[in-house]
Design an enzyme around this catalytic site. Structure first.
Site, PDB file in Angstrom:
ATOM      1  CG  HIS A  59      -1.745  -1.187   1.425  1.00 28.02           C
ATOM      2  ND1 HIS A  59      -3.054  -1.218   0.985  1.00 28.02           N
ATOM      3  CD2 HIS A  59      -1.525  -2.411   1.978  1.00 28.02           C
ATOM      4  CE1 HIS A  59      -3.592  -2.404   1.274  1.00 28.02           C
ATOM      5  NE2 HIS A  59      -2.677  -3.146   1.870  1.00 28.02           N
ATOM      6  CG  PHE A  60       4.064   1.853  -2.407  1.00 26.24           C
ATOM      7  CD1 PHE A  60       4.410   1.291  -1.177  1.00 26.24           C
ATOM      8  CD2 PHE A  60       4.795   1.477  -3.525  1.00 26.24           C
ATOM      9  CE1 PHE A  60       5.454   0.371  -1.065  1.00 26.24           C
ATOM     10  CE2 PHE A  60       5.847   0.557  -3.413  1.00 26.24           C
ATOM     11  CZ  PHE A  60       6.171   0.006  -2.203  1.00 26.24           C
ATOM     12  CG  HIS A 176      -9.061  -7.827   3.947  1.00 27.52           C
ATOM     13  ND1 HIS A 176      -7.999  -7.103   4.429  1.00 27.52           N
ATOM     14  CD2 HIS A 176      -9.795  -8.182   5.026  1.00 27.52           C
ATOM     15  CE1 HIS A 176      -8.082  -7.019   5.756  1.00 27.52           C
ATOM     16  NE2 HIS A 176      -9.179  -7.660   6.137  1.00 27.52           N
ATOM     17  CG  HIS A 232      -3.953 -10.115   4.802  1.00 31.99           C
ATOM     18  ND1 HIS A 232      -5.244 -10.512   4.687  1.00 31.99           N
ATOM     19  CD2 HIS A 232      -3.951  -8.790   4.528  1.00 31.99           C
ATOM     20  CE1 HIS A 232      -5.991  -9.470   4.360  1.00 31.99           C
ATOM     21  NE2 HIS A 232      -5.234  -8.412   4.257  1.00 31.99           N
ATOM     22  CG  ASP A 303      -1.137  -6.032   4.504  1.00 34.57           C
ATOM     23  OD1 ASP A 303      -1.423  -5.040   3.795  1.00 34.57           O
ATOM     24  OD2 ASP A 303      -1.852  -6.413   5.443  1.00 34.57           O
TER      25      ASP A 303
HETATM   26  C1  NCD Z   1      -4.092  -2.048   5.195  1.00 35.35           C
HETATM   27  C2  NCD Z   1      -3.833  -0.560   4.961  1.00 35.35           C
HETATM   28  O1  NCD Z   1      -3.461   0.142   5.909  1.00 35.35           O
HETATM   29  O2  NCD Z   1      -3.972  -0.116   3.818  1.00 35.35           O
HETATM   30  N1  NCD Z   1      -4.155  -2.279   6.600  1.00 35.35           N
HETATM   31  C3  NCD Z   1      -3.985  -3.448   7.237  1.00 35.35           C
HETATM   32  O3  NCD Z   1      -4.192  -3.485   8.443  1.00 35.35           O
HETATM   33  N2  NCD Z   1      -3.582  -4.544   6.612  1.00 35.35           N
HETATM   34  C4  NCD Z   1      -5.340  -2.482   4.515  1.00 35.35           C
HETATM   35  C5  NCD Z   1      -5.477  -3.968   4.350  1.00 35.35           C
HETATM   36  O4  NCD Z   1      -4.720  -4.615   3.622  1.00 35.35           O
HETATM   37  O5  NCD Z   1      -6.361  -4.571   4.946  1.00 35.35           O
HETATM   38 ZN    ZN Z   2      -3.158  -5.002   2.591  1.00 37.76          ZN
HETATM   39 ZN    ZN Z   3      -6.144  -6.554   3.721  1.00 36.07          ZN
END
Ligand code: NCD
Ligand code: ZN
Ligand code: ZN
Length: 441
Positions: A59-60, A176, A232, A303
């Site tokens: 998530h960038f 997810h 995940h 993740d």
């Molecule tokens: C991720 C995010 O912050 O974008 N957060 C997380 O807890 N894994 C979103 C996600 O992948 O569920």
């Molecule tokens: Zn994620």
């Molecule tokens: Zn996720």
């Protein structure tokens, strides 16, 4: 360029071989290659030569959250972690749910990225047709069955089923898998305790929520015959259900994160919101099951979900979920290999071979003639400690600060160009390219 005297490590094994690159590709692999006139020579004596890692889950935060990451800082962190290809998740602001946002994000990535990249499309209850029409241009579609960071969510049966049946069956649908209704229920039950200093996120989002959503997704994937990749996976029960489905012929694969391999709910208790992630860090039993059932894991994805320390310092209920990790995955796995917990071959299978196969990245995935020259040189004997200061992510912290690591990333090449050398990123912003997708399997 000629990389000499190193030990090449692939999914099949290790071998002392020289490797030649030309025009971004690997062109020759053999014993005792002699340098050509004017050819650059890299002496890899005592080093391991690995294929660049592929992280299919980052998530960038670009656009909309660039105070905590953008395509430059995120891909620099990736590069420093030996990750030469990333697939970026759609829960940005705005979320990538259609053509307009996809084009806008592609332009940001093209201008800033220093590793190769692909983009995800996000599922909403309304975008079934538009998403299906964009399948060839994206790495995969991401569907949130439970709410996490961002606004993407699909809980009702009709849009869920329609996405499963309409989106290209041969592209991964990455889910997810936490069930929203049960998250609401258990979240409300856990709330009275949230004024206490220690809130166990694993009680607010328990394994049962993951099991319910996973069962639902597997049933619909079985019915529709589509491909499904579970993001995940965190518990023994999920891995068992996935194995059972695979045996029945369901086209399902699964990911585990380094977070859930290396941390447990006790770490979350101790680290507070810095250990808050969805799905939560689980019990020691579940963590141990991930190692015991390692063979059944298809991919390891980070993740990588950066949030600033300021955001994390809010009370539990307000603090966002997510933990950075793209820079620490390879070091942690190298260290586990040095301890004999896993083999490097098994790591490469899950971090390179399988990601390339599952997401159809046919120019990536191995140290082989004709593939992109994405290469990581490792000194397997060097030891160091992970620190927050080493992190190139804008968020500037890692839950693994203080962890002792054996095995150091010395140099990283993306398509034959040296991008990272001993602590310093030298790659130019915009040198990363969009990946090419072929039929995945
Ligand atoms: C991720 C995010 O912050 O974008 N957060 C997380 O807890 N894994 C979103 C996600 O992948 O569920
Ligand atoms: Zn994620
Ligand atoms: Zn996720």
């Amino acid at each position: 360029m000629l990389i000499r005297n190193g030990v090449l490590v692939g999914a099949e094994g290790q071998q002392r071989l020289d490797l030649r690159t030309r025009a971004e590709k690997i062109v020759e692999i053999a014993e005792g290659l002699t340098p050509e006139p004017g050819e650059e020579v890299v002496d890899a004596s005592g080093l391991l030569v690995l294929p660049g890692f592929i992280d299919t889950h980052v998530h960038f935060r670009d656009p909309g959250g660039t105070h905590k990451e953008d395509f430059l800082s995120g891909t620099q962190a990736a590069l420093a972690g030996g990750v030469t290809t990333i697939l970026d998740m759609p829960n940005t602001q705005p979320a990538v749910t259609g053509r307009e946002q996809l084009n806008a994000k592609a332009a940001l990535a093209a201008a800033k990225a220093v590793v190769d990249y692909g983009l995800y499309l996000g599922a909403t209850p309304e975008n079934v047709e538009e998403a299906a029409g964009l399948a060839n241009e994206v790495a995969a579609m991401k569907l949130y069955m439970g709410s996490s960071t961002g606004s993407l969510l699909v809980t009702e049966f009709a849009p869920l089923y329609r996405h499963f049946s309409t989106f290209s069956h041969d592209k991964p649908l990455v889910v997810h898998a936490e069930d929203e209704q049960s998250l609401q229920y258990f979240g409300a039950l856990a709330r009275p305790q949230s004024s206490a200093t220690n809130t166990n996120h694993n009680l607010a989002r328990p394994p049962l929520s993951a099991q319910i959503a996973l069962s639902r997704a597997l049933a619909i994937a079985e019915k529709t015959g589509r491909r499904l990749h579970i993001a995940h996976t965190t518990t023994q029960r999920e891995l068992e259900l996935i194995q059972e489905a695979k045996q029945k012929g369901v086209r399902v694969t699964c990911e585990v994160t380094p977070l859930h391999l290396f941390l447990t709910e006790e770490d979350q208790q101790q680290k507070g919101n810095l250990g808050k992630v969805n799905p939560p860090l689980r019990s020691r039993e579940d963590q141990q099951a991930l190692w015991r059932l390692f063979d059944s894991i298809d991919t390891i994805g980070t993740d990588h979900a950066p949030h600033t320390l300021e955001e994390k310092r809010q009370p539990y209920a307000q603090a966002p979920s997510g933990i950075p990790g793209v820079q620490t995955m390879l070091p942690l796995l190298l260290n586990a290999a040095s301890q004999g917990r896993i083999t490097l071959q098994a790591v490469i299978e899950r971090c390179v071979t399988n990601p390339a196969r599952i997401f159809g990245l046919s120019t990536k995935g191995a140290l082989e003639i004709g593939k992109d020259a994405d290469i990581v040189l490792i000194d397997p004997e060097k030891e160091y400690e992970i620190t927050n200061e080493q992190m190139l992510s804008k968020c500037g912290w890692t839950p693994f600060a203080g962890t002792h690591i054996k095995g150091m990333i010395e140099q990283v090449y993306v398509r034959g160009a040296l991008g990272y050398v001993r602590g310093t990123c030298i790659a130019r912003a915009g040198s990363g390219k969009s990946v090419v997708y072929t039929q995945s399997c």
